[in-house]
Design an enzyme around this catalytic site. Structure first.
Site, short mmCIF file in Angstrom:
data_model
loop_
_atom_site.label_atom_id
_atom_site.label_comp_id
_atom_site.label_asym_id
_atom_site.label_seq_id
_atom_site.Cartn_x
_atom_site.Cartn_y
_atom_site.Cartn_z
N ASN A 243 0.92 -0.94 0.07
CA ASN A 243 -0.39 0.10 0.41
C ASN A 243 0.81 1.39 0.13
OD1 ASN A 243 -1.84 1.69 0.33
ND2 ASN A 243 -2.05 1.64 2.93
N TRP A 244 1.40 1.42 -1.29
CA TRP A 244 1.79 3.09 -0.88
C TRP A 244 1.25 4.24 -0.62
CZ3 TRP A 244 4.53 1.69 -6.86
CH2 TRP A 244 5.38 0.37 -6.57
N LYS A 245 0.44 4.48 -0.32
CA LYS A 245 -0.12 5.07 -0.25
C LYS A 245 -0.64 6.72 -0.78
CE LYS A 245 -0.17 3.26 4.72
NZ LYS A 245 -0.38 3.51 6.26
N HIS B 118 -9.61 0.96 4.65
CA HIS B 118 -8.13 1.49 5.89
C HIS B 118 -8.73 2.15 7.20
CE1 HIS B 118 -4.30 2.79 6.70
NE2 HIS B 118 -4.06 1.65 6.04
N GLU C 227 -6.93 4.46 8.17
CA GLU C 227 -6.68 6.15 8.14
C GLU C 227 -7.61 7.17 6.90
OE1 GLU C 227 -3.00 5.76 5.53
OE2 GLU C 227 -1.84 5.38 7.43
N GLU D 283 -5.48 -4.52 10.84
CA GLU D 283 -4.88 -3.88 10.68
C GLU D 283 -5.00 -3.02 12.46
OE1 GLU D 283 -2.62 -3.05 7.28
OE2 GLU D 283 -4.13 -1.50 7.17
N GLY E 200 2.45 2.10 10.62
CA GLY E 200 3.34 2.98 10.40
C GLY E 200 3.90 3.51 12.17
N SER F 229 3.71 -1.94 10.86
CA SER F 229 4.25 -2.50 10.73
C SER F 229 5.27 -3.95 10.12
CB SER F 229 5.70 -1.50 12.36
OG SER F 229 4.86 -0.79 12.22
N GLY G 127 2.34 -0.70 4.68
CA GLY G 127 2.87 0.38 3.99
C GLY G 127 4.53 0.98 4.02
N GLY G 128 5.05 1.02 4.81
CA GLY G 128 5.93 1.90 4.62
C GLY G 128 7.72 0.91 4.24
#
Ligand code: PGA
Length: 251
Positions: free
Chosen positions: A8-10, A97, A99, A170, A176, A215, A236-237
């Site tokens: 997931n490149w957000k 999600h 966010e 999640e 994150g 994470s 993500g990250g």
């Protein structure tokens, strides 16, 4: 069913960077993608075309959208329709999600509309669920997951194909932050999700994939993937660099 390894490149990467990362990822995994794994790249909308181009013809890779509005088309300024994601080459899309729930204010009802509408349009949906830290501390994990699953899946037909639906657990406090849920916490949450799916989608619920996210890194992916009912990861990250995501995919 293959394990789903999702990046997931957000809201990161311009089109050229996305294309370059996707090409590098495909190069690193060429001939090394385990047969029981499927890779999913979920870039921002403006980088879908470049990512699709970079992944064209790569077996085992698919493309996803981070969000859409649950309507075929219309006067919804700033929104994007499921058909537009399909047109851009997406097979999957995310709904719920954390966010979007907690920064953009999406509630359980809207998440449920998205999940059901995306499925009717032909997208495979990944419904994200997870508790906040204060909900965990208050012993409400099962209650929160059950509420989010019930609302998120309210209008999903009982005979949904297990290929078309996945759940991502999640925990909000692990996204994150560098904090990962421990193996016992992951196992327990995934057990709760599995029990819900089996009850709701008999008998297909046993086959619906449950991903873990929060994470995930090269150093913990192998352990997480070894836990019962962990059928993939949503990253993500650590998915932003080809090298670290390739290491997760092959962990
Ligand atoms: P993270 O994000 O890997 O950076 O924690 C996961 C996600 O939000 O899907």
């Amino acid at each position: 069913m293959k394990k789903l390894m999702a990046a997931n490149w957000k809201m990161y990467k311009l089109a050229a960077e996305a294309g370059a990362t996707a090409s590098a990822l495909a190069g690193k995994l060429d001939g090394r993608l385990p047969r029981d794994r499927e890779v999913l790249v979920i870039p921002p909308f403006t980088a879908l075309a470049a990512t699709a181009k970079a992944l064209a013809g790569q077996p085992g890779f698919s493309l996803g959208g981070q969000n859409f509005y649950p309507s075929k088309q219309g006067a919804f300024t700033g929104e994007i329709a499921p058909e537009m994601l399909l047109d851009a080459g997406c097979r999957y899309a995310l709904a719920g999600h954390s966010e979007r729930r907690h920064i953009l204010g999406e509630d359980d009802v809207l998440v449920g509309r998205k999940t059901a509408f995306g499925l009717t349009c032909g997208l495979s949906m990944i419904l994200c669920v997870g508790e906040k830290v204060e909900e965990r501390q208050a012993g409400q994990v099962e209650a929160v997951l059950t509420r989010q699953l019930a609302a998120g899946l309210a209008d999903v037909p009982a005979d949904v194909s297990p290929d078309a639906l996945a759940i991502a657990y999640e925990p909000v406090w692990a996204i994150g932050t560098g904090l990962t849920a421990g193996p016992a916490e992951v196992a327990e949450a995934h057990r709760v999700v599995r029990a819900f799916l089996v009850e709701r989608f008999r008998p297909g619920g046993a086959k619906i994939r449950i991903l873990y996210g929060g994470s995930v890194k090269p150093g913990n992916a192998g352990e997480l993937l070894g836990i019962d009912n962990v059928d993939g990861v949503l990253v993500g990250g650590a998915s932003l660099e080809a090298e670290s995501f390739a290491a997760i995919v092959t962990a």
